[in-house]
Design an enzyme around this catalytic site. Structure first.
Site, PDB file in Angstrom:
ATOM      1  CB  CYS A   1     -13.552  23.513  41.687  1.00 20.80           C
ATOM      2  SG  CYS A   1     -14.752  22.179  41.693  1.00 20.80           S
TER       3      CYS A   1
HETATM    4  N1  LIG Z   1     -17.897  19.871  44.402  1.00 27.37           N
HETATM    5  C1  LIG Z   1     -18.086  20.722  43.424  1.00 27.37           C
HETATM    6  O1  LIG Z   1     -18.566  21.846  43.645  1.00 27.37           O
HETATM    7  C2  LIG Z   1     -17.768  20.385  41.977  1.00 27.37           C
HETATM    8  C3  LIG Z   1     -18.276  21.214  40.972  1.00 27.37           C
HETATM    9  C4  LIG Z   1     -18.008  20.910  39.643  1.00 27.37           C
HETATM   10  C5  LIG Z   1     -17.210  19.801  39.349  1.00 27.37           C
HETATM   11  N2  LIG Z   1     -16.707  19.013  40.348  1.00 27.37           N
HETATM   12  C6  LIG Z   1     -15.908  17.858  39.955  1.00 27.37           C
HETATM   13  O2  LIG Z   1     -16.702  16.684  40.078  1.00 27.37           O
HETATM   14  C7  LIG Z   1     -15.902  15.577  40.475  1.00 27.37           C
HETATM   15  C8  LIG Z   1     -16.440  14.961  41.760  1.00 27.37           C
HETATM   16  O3  LIG Z   1     -16.344  15.917  42.789  1.00 27.37           O
HETATM   17  P1  LIG Z   1     -17.215  15.849  44.123  1.00 27.37           P
HETATM   18  O4  LIG Z   1     -17.096  17.193  44.759  1.00 27.37           O
HETATM   19  O5  LIG Z   1     -18.568  15.301  43.842  1.00 27.37           O
HETATM   20  O6  LIG Z   1     -16.373  14.767  44.983  1.00 27.37           O
HETATM   21  P2  LIG Z   1     -16.830  14.057  46.340  1.00 27.37           P
HETATM   22  O7  LIG Z   1     -15.581  13.705  47.049  1.00 27.37           O
HETATM   23  O8  LIG Z   1     -17.878  14.877  47.010  1.00 27.37           O
HETATM   24  O9  LIG Z   1     -17.554  12.727  45.848  1.00 27.37           O
HETATM   25  C9  LIG Z   1     -16.938  11.728  45.142  1.00 27.37           C
HETATM   26  C10 LIG Z   1     -17.566  10.388  45.503  1.00 27.37           C
HETATM   27  O10 LIG Z   1     -16.950   9.392  44.696  1.00 27.37           O
HETATM   28  C11 LIG Z   1     -16.750   8.242  45.488  1.00 27.37           C
HETATM   29  N3  LIG Z   1     -15.724   7.422  44.843  1.00 27.37           N
HETATM   30  C12 LIG Z   1     -14.379   7.554  44.865  1.00 27.37           C
HETATM   31  N4  LIG Z   1     -13.802   6.597  44.111  1.00 27.37           N
HETATM   32  C13 LIG Z   1     -14.796   5.861  43.583  1.00 27.37           C
HETATM   33  C14 LIG Z   1     -14.841   4.738  42.719  1.00 27.37           C
HETATM   34  N5  LIG Z   1     -13.715   4.204  42.218  1.00 27.37           N
HETATM   35  N6  LIG Z   1     -16.047   4.216  42.414  1.00 27.37           N
HETATM   36  C15 LIG Z   1     -17.181   4.748  42.914  1.00 27.37           C
HETATM   37  N7  LIG Z   1     -17.213   5.810  43.724  1.00 27.37           N
HETATM   38  C16 LIG Z   1     -16.033   6.370  44.054  1.00 27.37           C
HETATM   39  C17 LIG Z   1     -16.377   8.794  46.841  1.00 27.37           C
HETATM   40  O11 LIG Z   1     -16.564   7.831  47.865  1.00 27.37           O
HETATM   41  C18 LIG Z   1     -17.337   9.976  46.957  1.00 27.37           C
HETATM   42  O12 LIG Z   1     -18.566   9.598  47.534  1.00 27.37           O
HETATM   43  C19 LIG Z   1     -14.486  16.139  40.611  1.00 27.37           C
HETATM   44  O13 LIG Z   1     -13.811  15.934  39.401  1.00 27.37           O
HETATM   45  C20 LIG Z   1     -14.704  17.608  40.827  1.00 27.37           C
HETATM   46  O14 LIG Z   1     -13.597  18.373  40.386  1.00 27.37           O
HETATM   47  C21 LIG Z   1     -16.992  19.281  41.664  1.00 27.37           C
END
Ligand SMILES: NC(=O)c1ccc[n+]([C@@H]2O[C@H](COP(=O)([O-])OP(=O)(O)OC[C@H]3O[C@@H](n4cnc5c(N)ncnc54)[C@H](O)[C@@H]3O)[C@@H](O)[C@H]2O)c1
Length: 414
Positions: free
Chosen positions: A256
């Protein structure tokens, strides 16, 4: 039934929370190994122990098949929003998920985006993708944005106890989204638009980025002035009002903080606005690993050793304590810089057994300490015993201020 698209750090805890509240949940992911693992009761996210999945087996399942969303009342999208190589928003995952949900969305459903992005993403990117279904957003189906504020590894504020922001396309969309999140969150805060909700999340992260850059710059100045930056911050933090503590460190990592400011800068530039705080903070924070590598080099030099040929053990390579996530971790940048100068870099991290990016595996701590010329404390995992580390290592460079209670001639601090 609730559908969650993207079962990562954000999506999986959310899916689990809905299932724990008694709802049937279907999770969609494009990674077959993740889907298979979850259906076999194995979690890939540290915040969700596999033992938490077992009692939910009846209500929570994962699949690769978007068609299964057809019977859901609500669909929440939590896919990655990273940067391209030229550090611009990469909406590939979001657009792919939008197109796939657009292929199955049904009348009466609620679709919520949780992925962090610039203001306008839900309206400009997701809405048209969903309307390719022939349905109209705000009339045939509901649309909202609700940013995820999860902080992996944190236990004092969790999904239910952290206020949940949301903004809907219409009042009815907002109401539907509020009903959804009230199932699992104690406090739901409603904003007037999708864009206000999108920007609120970016404000939170840019705020941290700017303040971390400020104290990182202060640490560099203190180094020049020969003043202990930690003592100064401790002192300022005694003020009971008007000061919020931020600590310097080896640089910013994670999915992030190093990424989100660029989303806002991108949108600002579309409107011929050049946000200087954001850009400057990014520049200072990105330069911090190089400053830390230089501190290691200087500390070795004091011992009459060049970096080239010296054995340098990095303690902690994930981007923050207590987790195994190495995305954008400054430890990797420090390791690469030292490696380029001929340093023999190894690492120990109880949360990261393998580091394929550097073709390294975590070494045994005791052997690593005994066998090193310098030890750099980059990520202070709760497991580390600093007294033992300082006693066993020939030279310690601490970028986190965790050895402040110790006094030793071979100890150097940021
Ligand atoms: N990790 C954090 O601490 C955090 C905190 C707040 C917000 N976010 C935001 O949340 C969002 C997700 O982040 P994350 O950390 O969970 O990512 P991540 O990489 O941990 O997980 C994302 C998941 O989405 C899947 N994916 C990708 N393309 C896809 C599709 N077309 N259809 C279905 N599944 C799909 C991936 O295989 C993966 O399992 C981002 O926008 C991030 O900025 C993350």
């Amino acid at each position: 039934m609730i559908g969650v698209v993207g079962l990562g750090y954000v999506g999986l805890p959310l899916a689990v929370a809905f299932a724990e509240a008694g709802h049937e949940v279907v999770g969609i992911d494009v990674d077959p190994a993740r889907v298979e693992g979850l259906n076999a009761g194995r979690s890939h996210i540290e915040d969700v122990p596999s033992s938490a999945l077992e009692p939910l087996a009846e209500r929570l399942r994962a699949t690769l098949d978007y068609e299964e969303l057809a019977s859901c009342d609500a669909i929440v999208i939590c896919v990655p929003t990273p940067l391209t190589n030229s550090r611009e928003p990469d909406l590939t995952y979001l657009n792919a998920a939008g197109a796939a949900v657009g292929g199955v969305v049904r009348e009466g459903q609620l679709v919520v985006l949780e992925s962090t992005s610039y203001p306008g993403t839900t309206r400009e990117q997701l809405l048209p993708a969903l309307e390719r279904s022939g349905l109209t957003a705000g009339e045939d189906f509901h649309l909202a944005f609700s940013p995820e504020r999860i902080d992996p590894g944190r236990t004092d504020y969790t999904l239910p106890t952290t206020p949940k922001l949301l903004g809907g396309l219409t009042e009815a969309c907002t109401e539907r989204a509020r009903e959804l999140y009230e199932l699992i969150c104690d406090d739901v805060v409603v904003l007037s638009t999708l864009e206000a909700a999108e920007l609120s999340k970016l404000l939170e992260n840019v705020f941290r980025s700017v303040n971390i850059a400020f104290v990182n710059e202060l640490a560099q100045l203190c180094d020049r002035l020969g003043i202990d930056v930690w003592e100064v911050i401790d002192a300022a933090a005694t003020k009971p009002f008007g000061f919020m503590r931020f600590d310097p460190g080896p640089g910013m990592g994670g999915h992030c903080l190093p990424v989100d400011p660029f989303y806002l800068a991108f949108k600002a530039k579309e409107h011929e606005f050049y946000p200087e705080f954001i850009e400057l903070a990014g520049k200072v924070n990105q330069a911090q690993p190089a400053f830390c590598a230089e501190l290691i080099e200087r500390a070795l030099n004091e011992e009459g050793k060049p970096v080239s040929g010296s054995r340098i053990l990095i303690l902690g390579v994930s981007y923050k304590p207590g987790v195994g996530d190495t995305r954008e971790s400054p430890a990797l940048k420090i390791a690469r810089l030292l490696g380029k100068r001929g340093g023999e870099v190894s690492y120990h991290d109880p949360h990261v057994p393998e580091l394929p990016e550097l073709e390294l595996s975590s070494t045994d701590l005791e052997a690593g300490l005994a066998d090193s010329d310098a030890v750099a404390i980059v990520t202070p995992h709760p497991e580390f015993d600093y007294e033992r580390i300082v006693a066993a290592a020939p030279l310690v460079v601490d970028f986190r201020g965790v050895t402040r209670h110790l006094d030793a001639a071979h100890l150097v601090r940021l």
